[in-house]
Design an enzyme around this catalytic site. Structure first.
Site, PDB file in Angstrom:
ATOM      1  N   GLY A 253      32.813  45.762  39.118  1.00 46.10           N
ATOM      2  CA  GLY A 253      31.478  45.270  39.441  1.00 46.10           C
ATOM      3  C   GLY A 253      31.166  45.415  40.914  1.00 46.10           C
ATOM      4  O   GLY A 253      30.197  46.049  41.293  1.00 46.10           O
ATOM      5  N   PHE A 254      31.958  44.761  41.764  1.00 48.14           N
ATOM      6  CA  PHE A 254      31.866  44.905  43.220  1.00 48.14           C
ATOM      7  C   PHE A 254      30.526  44.457  43.795  1.00 48.14           C
ATOM      8  O   PHE A 254      30.150  44.858  44.883  1.00 48.14           O
ATOM      9  CB  PHE A 254      32.154  46.353  43.627  1.00 48.14           C
ATOM     10  CG  PHE A 254      33.340  46.945  42.933  1.00 48.14           C
ATOM     11  CD1 PHE A 254      34.615  46.459  43.163  1.00 48.14           C
ATOM     12  CD2 PHE A 254      33.192  47.976  42.017  1.00 48.14           C
ATOM     13  CE1 PHE A 254      35.709  46.987  42.502  1.00 48.14           C
ATOM     14  CE2 PHE A 254      34.271  48.505  41.347  1.00 48.14           C
ATOM     15  CZ  PHE A 254      35.543  48.010  41.590  1.00 48.14           C
ATOM     16  N   GLY A 481      38.432  42.855  36.408  1.00 47.55           N
ATOM     17  CA  GLY A 481      39.625  43.622  36.705  1.00 47.55           C
ATOM     18  C   GLY A 481      40.444  42.947  37.782  1.00 47.55           C
ATOM     19  O   GLY A 481      41.491  43.439  38.202  1.00 47.55           O
ATOM     20  N   THR A 482      39.969  41.785  38.215  1.00 51.01           N
ATOM     21  CA  THR A 482      40.621  41.060  39.309  1.00 51.01           C
ATOM     22  C   THR A 482      41.792  40.201  38.851  1.00 51.01           C
ATOM     23  O   THR A 482      42.582  39.756  39.667  1.00 51.01           O
ATOM     24  CB  THR A 482      39.592  40.159  40.004  1.00 51.01           C
ATOM     25  OG1 THR A 482      38.897  39.414  39.001  1.00 51.01           O
ATOM     26  CG2 THR A 482      38.571  40.987  40.762  1.00 51.01           C
ATOM     27  N   GLN A 653      44.574  43.099  44.857  1.00 52.01           N
ATOM     28  CA  GLN A 653      43.226  42.880  45.353  1.00 52.01           C
ATOM     29  C   GLN A 653      43.096  43.260  46.826  1.00 52.01           C
ATOM     30  O   GLN A 653      42.133  43.910  47.228  1.00 52.01           O
ATOM     31  CB  GLN A 653      42.834  41.416  45.161  1.00 52.01           C
ATOM     32  CG  GLN A 653      42.381  41.084  43.755  1.00 52.01           C
ATOM     33  CD  GLN A 653      41.136  41.845  43.384  1.00 52.01           C
ATOM     34  OE1 GLN A 653      40.062  41.635  43.918  1.00 52.01           O
ATOM     35  NE2 GLN A 653      41.268  42.778  42.455  1.00 52.01           N
ATOM     36  N   GLY A 717      39.509  32.654  47.985  1.00 55.05           N
ATOM     37  CA  GLY A 717      39.282  33.952  47.367  1.00 55.05           C
ATOM     38  C   GLY A 717      39.863  35.076  48.197  1.00 55.05           C
ATOM     39  O   GLY A 717      39.992  34.974  49.416  1.00 55.05           O
ATOM     40  N   GLU A 720      37.369  40.086  48.662  1.00 59.25           N
ATOM     41  CA  GLU A 720      36.543  40.832  49.605  1.00 59.25           C
ATOM     42  C   GLU A 720      37.101  40.924  51.009  1.00 59.25           C
ATOM     43  O   GLU A 720      36.757  41.845  51.745  1.00 59.25           O
ATOM     44  CB  GLU A 720      35.136  40.217  49.633  1.00 59.25           C
ATOM     45  CG  GLU A 720      34.397  40.457  48.331  1.00 59.25           C
ATOM     46  CD  GLU A 720      33.149  39.615  48.185  1.00 59.25           C
ATOM     47  OE1 GLU A 720      32.058  40.138  48.432  1.00 59.25           O
ATOM     48  OE2 GLU A 720      33.274  38.436  47.809  1.00 59.25           O
TER      49      GLU A 720
END
Length: 754
Positions: A253-254, A481-482, A653, A717, A720
């Site tokens: 998605g990103f 997919g994370t 990740q 998180g 990113e």
């Protein structure tokens, strides 16, 4: 041994490698038909005619949906326009801005207006995909063209401030930055630019829409099933409870799948007209235009410093492009406002409006583009001061958040600098540009700071312990997919006291407890606590059942003295007093035990602490002095990102983010033909991203960091932060290798051989 943190394999891994994972376009529904969008080929104008009659006669074609026959939507601009025209005797009036739909970027065929090239203007529905595609490509459209705003110089003359959002001010000030810059003995003043970049997940956007009366089911590839549900309910004027959105797997998605785009609602509209479920898969070339992109940015950044390297002022003025359809602002200044300690700072965000599709979030929106400018400027300052780049950053280390003047909930950046530099061998670097070689290749070493907010939102979950001693835990979250399936299974297993093999985590359905959008690197930090609380609630109920049960060896034991682990309840000190979970449930008629949770962050925490993740990136480049090609043989990244939930997935990740940063630095650019406002490299052959041969050794270390302020798990998180700082570190390494400062991404050979 704690289950949380272990690098266990993905619980959904077997489904994926065997092809059993069901993605949005793969759901099987009876009577399913296929839809293909027709996109505009002009950047601005009106549709004069669409030759739909001939298309309807083609084999298998069921519906050709245009602005002439599309269902009128109560909340659409076109419908309001039409209603007002009727009430005013046919005279056209401008729609009331207050009555605009909550998602104005949707192009839902409610009028004949074209605002950008590649805007959806029709949908063809046929019995097979091939028939629909053939028919869609045969549609002939005649336009009344209008002058489009595609000249960047002209657009810059009409800059405007975006509407301020919480946490994203269009302007920020502290001190008198202009005066401080005037007084500063050392200054850097430079312009940095980044191009439009397009998402290219392996799975393109796809939706299957099915109506049952006034109930709508959407199988949609999305990062936000609840957001899609709300948009659909508003668009069609129905209660949210009548909309179900299903998305068990997302093939990447990103950020582009965080919003609801036109094709989702168009599929539902087409299903209404076709009287059958409709599948609409966005073609690869259609990923460039109607589903967002990272906007181009122009960033003017000034640093003022003392001769000892102490920052006295920072100004960061950013321009990014937006659309006439709707606004989107790339918050490039977010990282600058809090990265380094300085008493004087002034940042601005401005928009230039173009006849292009609406930009959107792309991995670390703002932080990735903004860190390129800031960290490049810091490197330029270090060279001007003849100071080591790490020492310059340490000299301006922010012990508190400079923007909010709050203590950090945790910050391990000093340790990241130390560990990263040690693993990279930074001490062996010679400072002079062009001073390091490997054979005939110029060698450059560069570094940069990585940073990203530690975000969290409220989330809900449920946990149910079944009679056989297994558990089912649910939350309406997403797995892009994370590794959400795996991480939540680990959290639930530890909270319940069950082996991982006895826990099944389910997600991706709005019939489950609501979770926030999987964006902003917040899924684990948000959903994780909800899963933990629901599972602990079940555990507590189970213990109460055991200690109150005369048939249990734990009867009469204090609740706090009972442990639950590996599927057994036991006395904390007298291990002989124990029994399996299944035995407790069996004596109570085999009834399941359920608990719900609604996990919210304590409001005071955000007022008391600034929450952020940090890291340091070190890059080595080899530059061919004759042809200007840049290779990156190794990258070291050191990160402080709270408590790691799964070591293997965390490494994956962070590595993925670094690889994307490599692409951002050296390859990614959407080439726009500015005459027509259309991407000319709208495919995976010409839109360059890193492949295995481009990626050298990536060494990742996560420093130990405890943060109990963001949530009880200490989880931040990590999706990113990995991309932030990488492009700057590459640019800094290229300068170290060549003595040429490239401020315009991507760094391509033509910029090095001029």
């Amino acid at each position: 041994m704690s289950i949380i943190g272990q690098g266990i394999d993905r619980t959904d891994g077997r489904l994926k490698v065997t092809g059993a994972a069901t993605y949005s376009a793969e759901h099987q529904l009876p009577r399913l038909v296929h839809a293909v969008m027709v996109l505009s080929t002009v950047p601005k104008g009106r549709i004069v005619a669409i030759d739909s009659a001939a298309i309807k006669a083609m084999k298998g074609v069921r519906v050709v949906m245009t602005h002439q026959n599309a269902p009128r939507l109560a909340h659409s601009k076109g419908a309001q326009h039409e209603d007002k025209a009727k009430s005013s005797g046919g005279q056209q009036t401008k729609p009331d801005k207050k009555q605009q739909p909550p998602n104005p970027k949707l192009s839902l065929l409610q009028d004949d207006r074209v605002q950008y090239n590649a805007q959806p203007i029709a949908v063809v529905v046929a019995d097979t995909f091939e028939q629909a595609r053939d028919a869609a490509r045969s549609v002939k459209v005649r336009y009344a063209k209008e002058p489009a705003q595609l000249n960047l110089d002209q657009a810059r003359q009409k800059l405007r401030a975006p509407e301020a959002q919480p946490g994203r001010p269009s302007e920020s000030k502290r001190g008198d930055a202009a005066a401080a810059l005037e007084r500063a003995p050392v200054r850097i003043d430079a312009l940095y630019t980044t191009p439009i970049e397009n998402h290219n997940p392996m799975e393109p956007h796809a939706t299957i829409a099915a109506w049952d009366g006034d109930h709508l089911t959407l199988y949609d590839s999305t990062q936000n099933i609840s957001g899609v549900r709300r948009t659909a309910a508003t668009t069609f004027g129905i209660e949210p409870e009548k909309v179900r959105v299903v998305c068990p797997f997302v093939g990447g998605g990103f950020g582009c799948k965080g919003s609801t785009w036109s094709h989702v609602m168009l599929a539902a509209m087409a299903a209404k007209l076709a009287g059958a479920p409709v599948k609409l898969v966005v073609e690869r070339t259609q990923m460039f235009g109607p589903v967002g992109a990272r906007p181009l940015t122009e960033q003017s950044l000034c640093l003022g410093a003392t001769t000892e390297g102490k920052l006295t002022a920072i100004t960061h003025d950013t321009v990014s492009h937006t659309s006439f359809v709707d606004d989107f602002s790339e918050p490039c200044t977010a990282v600058t406002r809090k990265a380094y300690q300085t008493e004087s700072l002034h940042t601005t965000q401005k928009l230039m409006t173009l006849n292009l599709g609406v930009p959107t979030y792309m991995r670390a929106p703002g932080e990735s583009t903004g860190s390129f400018a800031l960290e490049s400027a810091m490197d330029e300052l270090a060279y001007k001061l003849m100071m080591d780049p790490i020492q310059l950053r340490l000299a301006n280390y922010a012990e508190r958040d400079p923007e909010k003047n709050l203590p950090w909930s945790s910050k391990s950046l000093r340790e990241c600098y130390r560990v990263g530099a040690e693993r990279f061998g930074w001490a062996k670097r010679t400072a002079e540009p062009g001073s390091m070689r490997a054979g005939r290749m110029l060698v450059g070493w560069g570094m940069a700071t990585a940073a990203y907010p530690a975000n969290r939102q409220g989330a809900k979950a449920s946990a149910t312990l079944l009679a056989d001693g297994t558990a089912v835990v649910r939350s309406g979250s997403h797995d892009l997919g994370t590794g959400t399936y795996t991480v939540m299974t680990q959290i639930a297993a530890e909270a319940l006291g069950l082996p991982v093999s006895k826990v099944r985590f389910e997600l991706g359905d709005t019939s489950m407890p609501e979770a926030p959008v999987s964006g902003g690197s917040q899924t684990v930090a948000s959903v994780g606590p909800a899963v933990w609380q629901a599972a602990r609630g079940v555990r507590h109920k189970l213990i109460l059942m055991a200690v109150a049960d005369r048939g249990s060896p734990l009867h009469g034991v204090a609740v706090t003295d009972v442990d639950v682990a590996d599927g057994w309840l036991s006395h904390g000190t007298d291990r002989a007093r124990r029994e399996p979970i299944g035995a407790v449930l069996a004596r109570h008629g085999g009834q399941s035990v359920t608990a719900q949770s609604n996990a919210e962050q304590e409001a005071d925490k955000k007022k008391q602490f600034a929450m952020q993740s940090f890291g340091a990136v070190f890059v080595e480049v080899h530059v061919d002095p004759d042809v200007g090609t840049v290779r990156v043989p190794r990258i070291v990244g050191a990160y402080g990102v709270g408590r790691i939930m799964n070591a293997k997935l965390a490494h994956s990740q962070l590595m993925g983010g670094i690889v994307w940063g490599l692409g951002m630095g050296l390859m990614e650019k959407t080439e726009i033909d500015w005459r027509y406002g259309r991407a000319v490299n709208e495919n995976l052959a010409d839109y360059h991203v890193p492949v295995n041969a481009d990626v050298g050794a990536i060494d990742i270390v996560v420093v130990d960091e405890q943060d109990q302020q963001i949530n009880e798990l200490g989880a931040k998180g990590i999706g990113e932060i990995g991309i932030t700082g990488v492009a700057a570190a590459i640019a800094n390494a290229v300068y170290h290798a060549t003595g040429k400062r490239i401020r315009d991404l991507p760094i391509t050979p033509d910029k090095l051989i001029v």
